[in-house]
Design a protein around this motif. Structure first.
Motif, PDB file in Angstrom:
ATOM      1  N   ARG A 238      38.422  48.934  35.887  1.00  0.00           N
ATOM      2  CA  ARG A 238      38.387  47.995  34.759  1.00  0.00           C
ATOM      3  C   ARG A 238      39.325  46.825  35.007  1.00  0.00           C
ATOM      4  O   ARG A 238      38.965  45.655  34.761  1.00  0.00           O
ATOM      5  CB  ARG A 238      38.798  48.712  33.469  1.00  0.00           C
TER       6      ARG A 238
ATOM      7  N   THR B 166      37.886  44.624  37.559  1.00  0.00           N
ATOM      8  CA  THR B 166      36.745  43.895  36.999  1.00  0.00           C
ATOM      9  C   THR B 166      37.226  42.759  36.106  1.00  0.00           C
ATOM     10  O   THR B 166      36.712  41.634  36.168  1.00  0.00           O
ATOM     11  CB  THR B 166      35.848  44.863  36.200  1.00  0.00           C
ATOM     12  N   VAL B 167      38.223  43.080  35.257  1.00  0.00           N
ATOM     13  CA  VAL B 167      38.776  42.044  34.362  1.00  0.00           C
ATOM     14  C   VAL B 167      39.387  40.929  35.182  1.00  0.00           C
ATOM     15  O   VAL B 167      39.164  39.728  34.912  1.00  0.00           O
ATOM     16  CB  VAL B 167      39.800  42.670  33.394  1.00  0.00           C
ATOM     17  N   ASN B 168      40.179  41.285  36.198  1.00  0.00           N
ATOM     18  CA  ASN B 168      40.806  40.265  37.054  1.00  0.00           C
ATOM     19  C   ASN B 168      39.747  39.426  37.769  1.00  0.00           C
ATOM     20  O   ASN B 168      39.870  38.208  37.870  1.00  0.00           O
ATOM     21  CB  ASN B 168      41.740  40.914  38.079  1.00  0.00           C
ATOM     22  N   LEU B 169      38.715  40.104  38.232  1.00  0.00           N
ATOM     23  CA  LEU B 169      37.633  39.384  38.906  1.00  0.00           C
ATOM     24  C   LEU B 169      36.917  38.444  37.929  1.00  0.00           C
ATOM     25  O   LEU B 169      36.626  37.291  38.261  1.00  0.00           O
ATOM     26  CB  LEU B 169      36.643  40.386  39.511  1.00  0.00           C
ATOM     27  N   ALA B 170      36.673  38.964  36.726  1.00  0.00           N
ATOM     28  CA  ALA B 170      36.012  38.128  35.716  1.00  0.00           C
ATOM     29  C   ALA B 170      36.892  36.943  35.340  1.00  0.00           C
ATOM     30  O   ALA B 170      36.404  35.811  35.188  1.00  0.00           O
ATOM     31  CB  ALA B 170      35.690  38.958  34.481  1.00  0.00           C
ATOM     32  N   ILE B 171      38.188  37.192  35.182  1.00  0.00           N
ATOM     33  CA  ILE B 171      39.115  36.092  34.843  1.00  0.00           C
ATOM     34  C   ILE B 171      39.135  35.063  35.958  1.00  0.00           C
ATOM     35  O   ILE B 171      39.068  33.848  35.719  1.00  0.00           O
ATOM     36  CB  ILE B 171      40.524  36.638  34.555  1.00  0.00           C
ATOM     37  N   ASN B 172      39.240  35.571  37.178  1.00  0.00           N
ATOM     38  CA  ASN B 172      39.272  34.636  38.323  1.00  0.00           C
ATOM     39  C   ASN B 172      37.957  33.860  38.421  1.00  0.00           C
ATOM     40  O   ASN B 172      37.954  32.640  38.705  1.00  0.00           O
ATOM     41  CB  ASN B 172      39.545  35.377  39.620  1.00  0.00           C
ATOM     42  N   ALA B 173      36.847  34.550  38.198  1.00  0.00           N
ATOM     43  CA  ALA B 173      35.548  33.870  38.262  1.00  0.00           C
ATOM     44  C   ALA B 173      35.437  32.851  37.133  1.00  0.00           C
ATOM     45  O   ALA B 173      34.962  31.714  37.338  1.00  0.00           O
ATOM     46  CB  ALA B 173      34.418  34.878  38.175  1.00  0.00           C
ATOM     47  N   ALA B 174      35.872  33.236  35.915  1.00  0.00           N
ATOM     48  CA  ALA B 174      35.823  32.301  34.784  1.00  0.00           C
ATOM     49  C   ALA B 174      36.729  31.116  35.042  1.00  0.00           C
ATOM     50  O   ALA B 174      36.371  29.962  34.757  1.00  0.00           O
ATOM     51  CB  ALA B 174      36.224  33.016  33.504  1.00  0.00           C
TER      52      ALA B 174
END
Length: 161
Positions: free
Chosen positions: A121, A124-132
């Motif tokens: 999780r 995933t959150v870090n990846l989503a934040i980085n992608a955003a």
């Protein structure tokens, strides 16, 4: 008169017999024979007593041997029962240890799964934040970016109170 040899033999025989009687030899010989007979009787009685004692000892030893054999048999039987009981107890103890270890292993696996889930999780959150962040940085202009920051700050003030 002429005496022949048979006369002298008969006379000697009579004199010897009279000598025996006069010296009380028959009573002495009879006494000795009686004494000898009594000794033999006593020895026979003693031999019978010894034989009976030996028979009694033999019977006692046979009885003791039988009792010892029965006791040994009982000890062997008890040892076999104890061995079976100990084996059953050991099997139960082993089963209980295996069950405890299984439960511990399952708990450890559950903790590892939960920890791994949290790490996934976070990743995933870090990846989503980085992608955003990368999308926002690429697609927002400076004025849109400033406006978004101002809106977020004002929203934080409302959420914190």
């Amino acid at each position: 008169m002429k005496f022949d040899a048979s006369f002298f033999v008969a006379l000697s025989f009579v004199l010897v017999i009279l000598g025996f009687i006069r010296l009380k030899l028959p009573s002495k010989v009879a006494g000795m024979l009686d004494e000898r007979a009594e000794n033999i009787k006593n020895e026979l009685d003693e031999a019978r007593a010894l034989r009976q004692e030996a028979m009694d000892l033999l019977a006692d030893y046979e009885k003791r041997a039988k009792e010892a054999e029965q006791e040994a048999s009982a000890l062997v039987k008890q040892a076999e029962e104890d061995a079976k009981r100990i084996a059953a107890e050991a099997e139960i103890a082993l089963q209980e240890r295996l069950e405890r270890r299984t439960v511990q292993a399952e708990e450890k696996i559950a903790r590892a799964e939960a920890q791994l889930s949290q790490e996934v999780r976070r990743a995933t959150v870090n990846l989503a934040i980085n992608a955003a962040a990368a999308l926002i940085a690429d697609n927002l202009s400076a004025s849109q970016s400033k406006k978004l920051v101002d809106e977020t700050i004002s929203g934080l003030a409302k959420n914190l109170h």
